[in-house]
Design a protein around this motif. Structure first.
Motif, short mmCIF file in Angstrom:
data_model
loop_
_atom_site.label_atom_id
_atom_site.label_comp_id
_atom_site.label_asym_id
_atom_site.label_seq_id
_atom_site.Cartn_x
_atom_site.Cartn_y
_atom_site.Cartn_z
N MET A 73 -0.38 -18.35 -58.13
CA MET A 73 -1.46 -19.10 -57.46
C MET A 73 -2.80 -18.57 -57.94
SD MET A 73 0.08 -21.17 -55.20
CE MET A 73 -1.27 -21.72 -54.18
N LEU A 119 2.88 -13.02 -69.74
CA LEU A 119 2.97 -14.45 -70.08
C LEU A 119 2.74 -15.41 -68.91
CD1 LEU A 119 3.84 -16.54 -72.38
CD2 LEU A 119 6.06 -16.51 -71.25
N LEU A 120 3.40 -15.13 -67.78
CA LEU A 120 3.48 -16.18 -66.76
C LEU A 120 2.20 -16.38 -65.97
CD1 LEU A 120 7.08 -15.46 -65.43
CD2 LEU A 120 6.40 -16.99 -67.25
N GLY A 122 8.15 -25.58 -61.81
CA GLY A 122 7.76 -26.59 -60.85
C GLY A 122 6.36 -26.32 -60.36
N LYS A 123 5.97 -27.04 -59.33
CA LYS A 123 4.64 -26.78 -58.80
C LYS A 123 4.72 -26.49 -57.31
CE LYS A 123 4.01 -31.72 -58.83
NZ LYS A 123 3.38 -32.87 -59.39
N VAL A 124 3.73 -25.77 -56.84
CA VAL A 124 3.68 -25.43 -55.43
C VAL A 124 2.31 -25.84 -54.91
CG1 VAL A 124 3.09 -23.05 -56.04
CG2 VAL A 124 3.92 -23.52 -53.79
N ARG A 156 12.41 -16.32 -58.28
CA ARG A 156 11.37 -17.34 -58.23
C ARG A 156 10.02 -16.64 -58.29
NH1 ARG A 156 10.93 -22.15 -53.88
NH2 ARG A 156 12.46 -22.93 -55.35
N ARG A 205 13.12 -22.78 -65.18
CA ARG A 205 12.62 -24.09 -64.77
C ARG A 205 11.25 -23.93 -64.12
NH1 ARG A 205 16.25 -27.94 -65.56
NH2 ARG A 205 15.35 -29.52 -64.22
N ASP A 216 -7.85 -27.15 -46.49
CA ASP A 216 -7.84 -26.64 -47.85
C ASP A 216 -6.47 -26.91 -48.50
OD1 ASP A 216 -9.12 -25.31 -49.93
OD2 ASP A 216 -8.17 -23.41 -49.43
N VAL A 217 -6.50 -27.39 -49.75
CA VAL A 217 -5.27 -27.59 -50.51
C VAL A 217 -5.38 -26.78 -51.79
CG1 VAL A 217 -3.79 -29.27 -51.69
CG2 VAL A 217 -5.00 -29.93 -49.62
N ARG A 218 -4.36 -26.02 -52.10
CA ARG A 218 -4.38 -25.27 -53.36
C ARG A 218 -3.08 -25.51 -54.11
NH1 ARG A 218 -8.73 -22.17 -53.67
NH2 ARG A 218 -8.00 -20.74 -55.26
N GLN A 219 -3.22 -25.67 -55.42
CA GLN A 219 -2.01 -25.89 -56.21
C GLN A 219 -1.73 -24.71 -57.12
OE1 GLN A 219 -1.29 -29.49 -58.49
NE2 GLN A 219 0.50 -28.47 -59.35
N GLY A 220 -0.47 -24.37 -57.18
CA GLY A 220 -0.05 -23.30 -58.10
C GLY A 220 1.21 -23.72 -58.81
N LYS A 221 1.82 -22.77 -59.51
CA LYS A 221 3.06 -23.14 -60.17
C LYS A 221 4.18 -22.20 -59.75
CE LYS A 221 1.18 -20.81 -64.15
NZ LYS A 221 0.60 -20.89 -65.48
N VAL A 222 5.37 -22.69 -59.88
CA VAL A 222 6.53 -21.88 -59.53
C VAL A 222 7.47 -21.89 -60.73
CG1 VAL A 222 7.51 -23.86 -58.32
CG2 VAL A 222 8.37 -21.60 -57.84
N ILE A 223 7.98 -20.72 -61.07
CA ILE A 223 8.86 -20.60 -62.22
C ILE A 223 10.16 -19.96 -61.75
CG2 ILE A 223 9.14 -19.56 -64.51
CD1 ILE A 223 5.82 -19.44 -64.14
N GLU A 224 11.26 -20.67 -61.92
CA GLU A 224 12.57 -20.13 -61.55
C GLU A 224 13.22 -19.57 -62.79
OE1 GLU A 224 13.74 -22.71 -57.60
OE2 GLU A 224 14.92 -22.92 -59.43
N THR A 245 6.02 -17.20 -58.10
CA THR A 245 4.99 -18.15 -57.67
C THR A 245 3.64 -17.64 -58.17
OG1 THR A 245 6.27 -18.50 -55.68
CG2 THR A 245 4.05 -19.40 -55.70
N GLU A 305 -3.30 -26.81 -45.84
CA GLU A 305 -3.74 -26.39 -44.52
C GLU A 305 -3.82 -27.63 -43.65
OE1 GLU A 305 -5.09 -22.94 -44.05
OE2 GLU A 305 -4.83 -23.60 -41.96
N ILE A 351 -6.08 -33.14 -55.03
CA ILE A 351 -4.94 -33.52 -54.19
C ILE A 351 -5.41 -33.75 -52.76
CG2 ILE A 351 -2.77 -32.71 -53.19
CD1 ILE A 351 -2.31 -31.16 -55.82
N GLU A 392 -0.11 -25.64 -51.55
CA GLU A 392 -0.35 -25.08 -50.22
C GLU A 392 -1.33 -25.96 -49.48
OE1 GLU A 392 0.53 -20.35 -50.86
OE2 GLU A 392 -1.48 -21.01 -50.38
#
Lengths: 79, 79
Positions: free
Chosen positions: B8, B65-66, A39-41, B4, A37, B35-43, B6, A45, B21, A43
């Motif tokens: 970034m 791949l990931l 999703g997004k993370v 999991r 699955r 500061d805002v940073r977006q990454g992805k998370v894969i379970e 992550t 500040e 964002i 972060e």
């Protein structure tokens, strides 16, 4: 204070992106991979020192912008 | 075993999605957001019981791949 918000699709919701990753892993020769699955993370500040106030603020951010609570769950962690 | 991953963007790499964002949060009236940073998370669900073997396998998945290791970092956790 740095916080991490994790947004995942709820467990009943179909996750085609996760499925595609799972199939790609299989094609690359990784076996024994079950459910995947994605999703997004996010972060964030925050200039907030009180954890409970920061948590309340982040919950509001999730409800208003970061997550679609109809189909997604969110989790807030502090680092 | 459930893991999991992550992914970034590395700290030097521009993150326009995170920036968008942050700006949206400001427009919505959330102040004190840095500061805002977006990454992805894969379970990933793995049928592997040994943590170090699972970790090795997941690292290989990330390299292949990931994650794009030129611009992204990855972290692996077990739940």
């Amino acid at each position: 204070m740095k916080a991490r918000v994790t947004v995942m699709l709820k467990s009943g919701v179909l996750d085609p992106q996760g499925k595609a990753i799972g199939q790609a892993l299989n094609r690359l020769g990784f076996h024994g991979v079950g459910d995947v699955r994605q999703g997004k993370v996010i972060e964030v500040e925050l200039d907030e020192t009180d954890t409970s106030r920061a948590h309340a603020k982040l919950s509001e951010m999730c409800e208003k912008l970061l997550a679609n609570t109809v189909i997604e769950n969110y989790a807030i962690e502090f680092k």
